[in-house]
Scaffold this active site. Structure first.
Site, mmCIF file in Angstrom:
data_model
loop_
_atom_site.group_PDB
_atom_site.id
_atom_site.type_symbol
_atom_site.label_atom_id
_atom_site.label_comp_id
_atom_site.label_asym_id
_atom_site.label_seq_id
_atom_site.Cartn_x
_atom_site.Cartn_y
_atom_site.Cartn_z
ATOM 1 N N ALA A 28 10.075 2.653 7.044
ATOM 2 C CA ALA A 28 9.366 1.391 7.329
ATOM 3 C C ALA A 28 9.726 0.918 8.744
ATOM 4 O O ALA A 28 9.043 1.283 9.705
ATOM 5 C CB ALA A 28 9.693 0.356 6.272
ATOM 6 N N ARG A 29 10.788 0.138 8.896
ATOM 7 C CA ARG A 29 11.230 -0.305 10.222
ATOM 8 C C ARG A 29 12.749 -0.241 10.292
ATOM 9 O O ARG A 29 13.443 -0.664 9.362
ATOM 10 C CB ARG A 29 10.774 -1.747 10.510
ATOM 11 C CG ARG A 29 9.301 -1.876 10.907
ATOM 12 C CD ARG A 29 8.993 -1.259 12.274
ATOM 13 N NE ARG A 29 7.585 -1.324 12.646
ATOM 14 C CZ ARG A 29 6.658 -0.408 12.336
ATOM 15 N NH1 ARG A 29 6.989 0.667 11.655
ATOM 16 N NH2 ARG A 29 5.408 -0.552 12.729
ATOM 17 N N PRO A 80 7.541 -5.054 5.213
ATOM 18 C CA PRO A 80 7.427 -5.288 6.650
ATOM 19 C C PRO A 80 8.729 -5.837 7.224
ATOM 20 O O PRO A 80 9.564 -6.382 6.488
ATOM 21 C CB PRO A 80 6.320 -6.342 6.760
ATOM 22 C CG PRO A 80 6.149 -6.918 5.411
ATOM 23 C CD PRO A 80 6.796 -6.030 4.408
ATOM 24 N N ASP A 94 9.571 -6.439 -5.469
ATOM 25 C CA ASP A 94 8.630 -7.008 -4.492
ATOM 26 C C ASP A 94 8.469 -8.480 -4.884
ATOM 27 O O ASP A 94 8.307 -8.780 -6.078
ATOM 28 C CB ASP A 94 7.274 -6.275 -4.554
ATOM 29 C CG ASP A 94 6.381 -6.580 -3.352
ATOM 30 O OD1 ASP A 94 5.972 -5.645 -2.644
ATOM 31 O OD2 ASP A 94 6.090 -7.784 -3.113
ATOM 32 N N ASP A 141 13.373 7.689 9.113
ATOM 33 C CA ASP A 141 12.312 7.939 10.102
ATOM 34 C C ASP A 141 12.356 6.862 11.182
ATOM 35 O O ASP A 141 11.777 7.053 12.249
ATOM 36 C CB ASP A 141 10.942 7.949 9.410
ATOM 37 C CG ASP A 141 9.823 8.324 10.372
ATOM 38 O OD1 ASP A 141 9.995 9.342 11.084
ATOM 39 O OD2 ASP A 141 8.820 7.600 10.431
ATOM 40 N N GLU A 153 16.089 2.348 17.947
ATOM 41 C CA GLU A 153 15.260 3.435 18.506
ATOM 42 C C GLU A 153 14.525 3.009 19.780
ATOM 43 O O GLU A 153 14.334 3.809 20.697
ATOM 44 C CB GLU A 153 14.260 3.957 17.468
ATOM 45 C CG GLU A 153 13.157 2.979 17.125
ATOM 46 C CD GLU A 153 12.317 3.406 15.937
ATOM 47 O OE1 GLU A 153 12.783 4.177 15.086
ATOM 48 O OE2 GLU A 153 11.168 2.937 15.845
ATOM 49 N N ARG A 172 0.828 -1.211 0.000
ATOM 50 C CA ARG A 172 0.000 0.000 0.000
ATOM 51 C C ARG A 172 0.863 1.262 0.000
ATOM 52 O O ARG A 172 0.608 2.193 -0.750
ATOM 53 C CB ARG A 172 -0.944 -0.021 1.206
ATOM 54 C CG ARG A 172 -1.939 -1.191 1.131
ATOM 55 C CD ARG A 172 -2.821 -1.242 2.360
ATOM 56 N NE ARG A 172 -3.804 -0.198 2.370
ATOM 57 C CZ ARG A 172 -3.982 0.670 3.358
ATOM 58 N NH1 ARG A 172 -3.234 0.611 4.426
ATOM 59 N NH2 ARG A 172 -4.915 1.589 3.285
ATOM 60 N N ILE A 173 1.896 1.294 0.858
ATOM 61 C CA ILE A 173 2.708 2.521 0.954
ATOM 62 C C ILE A 173 3.649 2.643 -0.248
ATOM 63 O O ILE A 173 3.706 3.700 -0.895
ATOM 64 C CB ILE A 173 3.473 2.565 2.293
ATOM 65 C CG1 ILE A 173 2.486 2.672 3.465
ATOM 66 C CG2 ILE A 173 4.445 3.743 2.315
ATOM 67 C CD1 ILE A 173 3.100 2.519 4.847
ATOM 68 N N HIS A 186 10.339 8.484 14.170
ATOM 69 C CA HIS A 186 9.296 7.542 13.771
ATOM 70 C C HIS A 186 7.932 8.239 13.761
ATOM 71 O O HIS A 186 7.043 7.937 14.576
ATOM 72 C CB HIS A 186 9.275 6.332 14.722
ATOM 73 C CG HIS A 186 8.601 5.135 14.124
ATOM 74 N ND1 HIS A 186 9.043 3.855 14.308
ATOM 75 C CD2 HIS A 186 7.497 5.038 13.336
ATOM 76 C CE1 HIS A 186 8.252 3.016 13.664
ATOM 77 N NE2 HIS A 186 7.310 3.710 13.068
HETATM 78 P P1 NAD Z 1 1.836 -3.790 2.854
HETATM 79 O O1 NAD Z 1 1.636 -5.077 3.573
HETATM 80 O O2 NAD Z 1 0.716 -3.183 2.089
HETATM 81 O O3 NAD Z 1 3.059 -3.952 1.822
HETATM 82 C C1 NAD Z 1 4.253 -4.586 2.144
HETATM 83 C C2 NAD Z 1 4.869 -5.078 0.836
HETATM 84 O O4 NAD Z 1 6.188 -5.566 1.119
HETATM 85 C C3 NAD Z 1 4.079 -6.250 0.200
HETATM 86 O O5 NAD Z 1 3.773 -5.947 -1.139
HETATM 87 C C4 NAD Z 1 5.050 -7.417 0.299
HETATM 88 O O6 NAD Z 1 4.930 -8.329 -0.786
HETATM 89 C C5 NAD Z 1 6.399 -6.683 0.275
HETATM 90 N N1 NAD Z 1 7.534 -7.470 0.721
HETATM 91 C C6 NAD Z 1 7.571 -8.505 1.597
HETATM 92 N N2 NAD Z 1 8.828 -8.985 1.690
HETATM 93 C C7 NAD Z 1 9.601 -8.225 0.845
HETATM 94 C C8 NAD Z 1 10.972 -8.238 0.478
HETATM 95 N N3 NAD Z 1 11.832 -9.116 0.996
HETATM 96 N N4 NAD Z 1 11.401 -7.304 -0.410
HETATM 97 C C9 NAD Z 1 10.560 -6.410 -0.945
HETATM 98 N N5 NAD Z 1 9.241 -6.370 -0.654
HETATM 99 C C10 NAD Z 1 8.780 -7.256 0.233
HETATM 100 O O7 NAD Z 1 2.411 -2.785 3.950
HETATM 101 P P2 NAD Z 1 2.402 -1.186 3.904
HETATM 102 O O8 NAD Z 1 1.108 -0.693 4.423
HETATM 103 O O9 NAD Z 1 2.855 -0.731 2.565
HETATM 104 O O10 NAD Z 1 3.512 -0.860 5.011
HETATM 105 C C11 NAD Z 1 4.862 -1.224 4.834
HETATM 106 C C12 NAD Z 1 5.610 -1.070 6.148
HETATM 107 O O11 NAD Z 1 5.726 0.302 6.480
HETATM 108 C C13 NAD Z 1 4.882 -1.675 7.364
HETATM 109 O O12 NAD Z 1 5.173 -3.061 7.502
HETATM 110 C C14 NAD Z 1 5.389 -0.864 8.525
HETATM 111 O O13 NAD Z 1 6.436 -1.546 9.182
HETATM 112 C C15 NAD Z 1 5.931 0.418 7.898
HETATM 113 N N6 NAD Z 1 5.237 1.620 8.375
HETATM 114 C C16 NAD Z 1 5.952 2.618 8.952
HETATM 115 C C17 NAD Z 1 5.314 3.775 9.379
HETATM 116 C C18 NAD Z 1 6.050 4.936 9.990
HETATM 117 O O14 NAD Z 1 5.439 5.792 10.645
HETATM 118 N N7 NAD Z 1 7.344 5.073 9.803
HETATM 119 C C19 NAD Z 1 3.938 3.888 9.234
HETATM 120 C C20 NAD Z 1 3.237 2.855 8.635
HETATM 121 C C21 NAD Z 1 3.883 1.715 8.204
#
Ligand code: NAD
Length: 327
Positions: free
Chosen positions: A231-232, A204, A173, A256, A261, A153-154, A293
């Site tokens: 992300a993380r 993730p 991906d 971020d 952290e 999604r992001i 974050h």
């Molecule tokens: P999502 O589940 O919609 O998308 C995650 C994508 O990562 C999926 O398409 C999956 O196939 C892909 N993926 C899995 N393993 C992978 C790999 N080895 N290499 C490349 N891609 C891979 O999740 P999202 O909503 O897009 O969120 C992504 C991450 O962002 C979350 O897991 C969360 O940890 C992080 N996040 C951070 C903040 C922040 O404030 N900094 C806020 C929201 C989310």
């Protein structure tokens, strides 16, 4: 029906009150993270809501199961702080949040631009009336290639935002999406590393993605690469980042989230003696932009995080299902 909510910030209280009234549940609000030491605060509650600093490991989930808690809902999208196997074993339903990806995507684009335009040293200089330009020349996105790792999604929304800048976009991906392929070229990781001027992470935190950015992967990237992580933190090896910034292999970082952290973030720590050398050292570089974050932190997202968790707990208890059910 009663819910105990933990790690509740002041700015979430109004949303909790509104949502509790809307769906007709009672919600106890606690500012501290949920731990085995304060799990008794969930007595009489069928659901708990937390953020990411409550480590919902097997011991804590067992303490909750003993108190008849049936649902744990994290108000975050990431759920790496929940032991899903333990939840499954204990019959506890786990939920995450699914607020709109736009806030984090916009923040990511902001970070890319801040680093490419040397915003941090420009800001420092301006504060002390040093209005010189030397060393501040930036780069334009239309001339660059951006690699997006993770097109969920992001990541997909980042790609959508970037299309307006005219840059070449590469994507990686394990589960490519046709709608993303319309705007970005899916490639293997080696190709993405070798060709990207900017690389941004949106996957993730899993066992398979822990330290995906490490000495070896950085060595395969272009000299001067800009890395962005909204992300993380644990996706990137902090020591490898520091060494490669020092060696000028990495040209800039927008972080971020940072590996160590922990509970450092989201509190005023000005008068504390901090012992986090990695973060302290990294943040002094002019080409490293770091925040606490907060990519998620918008008005729309905060409301949605609260409402998804309260609504989700109630729905699971009533019907057994909810759209963000993880186990
Ligand atoms: P999502 O589940 O919609 O998308 C995650 C994508 O990562 C999926 O398409 C999956 O196939 C892909 N993926 C899995 N393993 C992978 C790999 N080895 N290499 C490349 N891609 C891979 O999740 P999202 O909503 O897009 O969120 C992504 C991450 O962002 C979350 O897991 C969360 O940890 C992080 N996040 C951070 C903040 C922040 O404030 N900094 C806020 C929201 C989310």
């Amino acid at each position: 029906m009663r819910i105990a909510a933990f790690e509740v910030r002041d700015d979430e209280r109004e949303a909790f009150a509104a949502e509790a009234e809307r769906v007709g549940v009672d919600v106890d609000l606690h500012a501290e993270p949920l731990t085995t030491g304060n799990a008794h605060l969930a007595d009489g509650c069928e659901g708990v809501s937390t953020l990411g600093q409550s480590h919902l490991d097997a011991a804590l989930l067992e303490a909750l199961a003993q108190r008849d808690v049936k649902v744990v809902a994290t108000r975050t999208i990431g759920y790496n702080h929940i032991d899903l196997d333990a939840a499954r074993r204990l019959g506890i339903v786990a939920l995450n949040a699914d607020y709109a990806p736009n806030g984090v995507a916009e923040y990511t684009v902001m970070f890319i631009l801040l680093v490419l335009r040397n915003y941090k040293p420009a800001l420092w200089r301006g504060q002390v009336y040093d209005f010189s330009l030397q060393g501040l020349q930036g780069r334009e996105l239309r001339n660059l290639t951006v690699g997006v790792m993770g097109t969920g999604r992001i990541g997909a929304t980042v790609i959508e935002c970037l299309t307006g800048f005219g840059c070449r976009i590469l994507a990686y991906d394990p589960h490519p999406k046709p709608e993303v392929a319309a705007h970005a070229e899916y490639v293997d990781l080696d190709t993405l590393y070798a060709n990207s001027d900017v690389i941004t992470l949106h996957m993730p935190l899993l066992d398979s993605t822990y330290h995906i950015i490490n000495r070896e992967s950085i060595a395969r990237m272009k000299d001067g690469v800009v890395l962005v992580n909204c992300a993380r933190g644990e996706l990137m090896d902090l020591d490898a980042l520091i060494d490669n910034i020092e060696a000028e292999k990495i040209g800039g970082l927008g972080l971020d989230t940072v590996e160590t952290e922990g509970d450092l973030i989201h509190r005023d720590r000005r008068t504390d003696i901090l012992t986090n050398r990695g973060i302290a050292y990294l943040r002094q570089f002019p080409n490293v932009v770091m925040t606490q974050h907060m990519a998620f932190y918008t008005d729309a997202a905060v409301h949605s995080m609260v409402s998804c968790s309260v609504d989700g707990i109630k729905s699971v208890l009533q019907t057994g299902g909810f759209r963000t059910r993880l186990v």
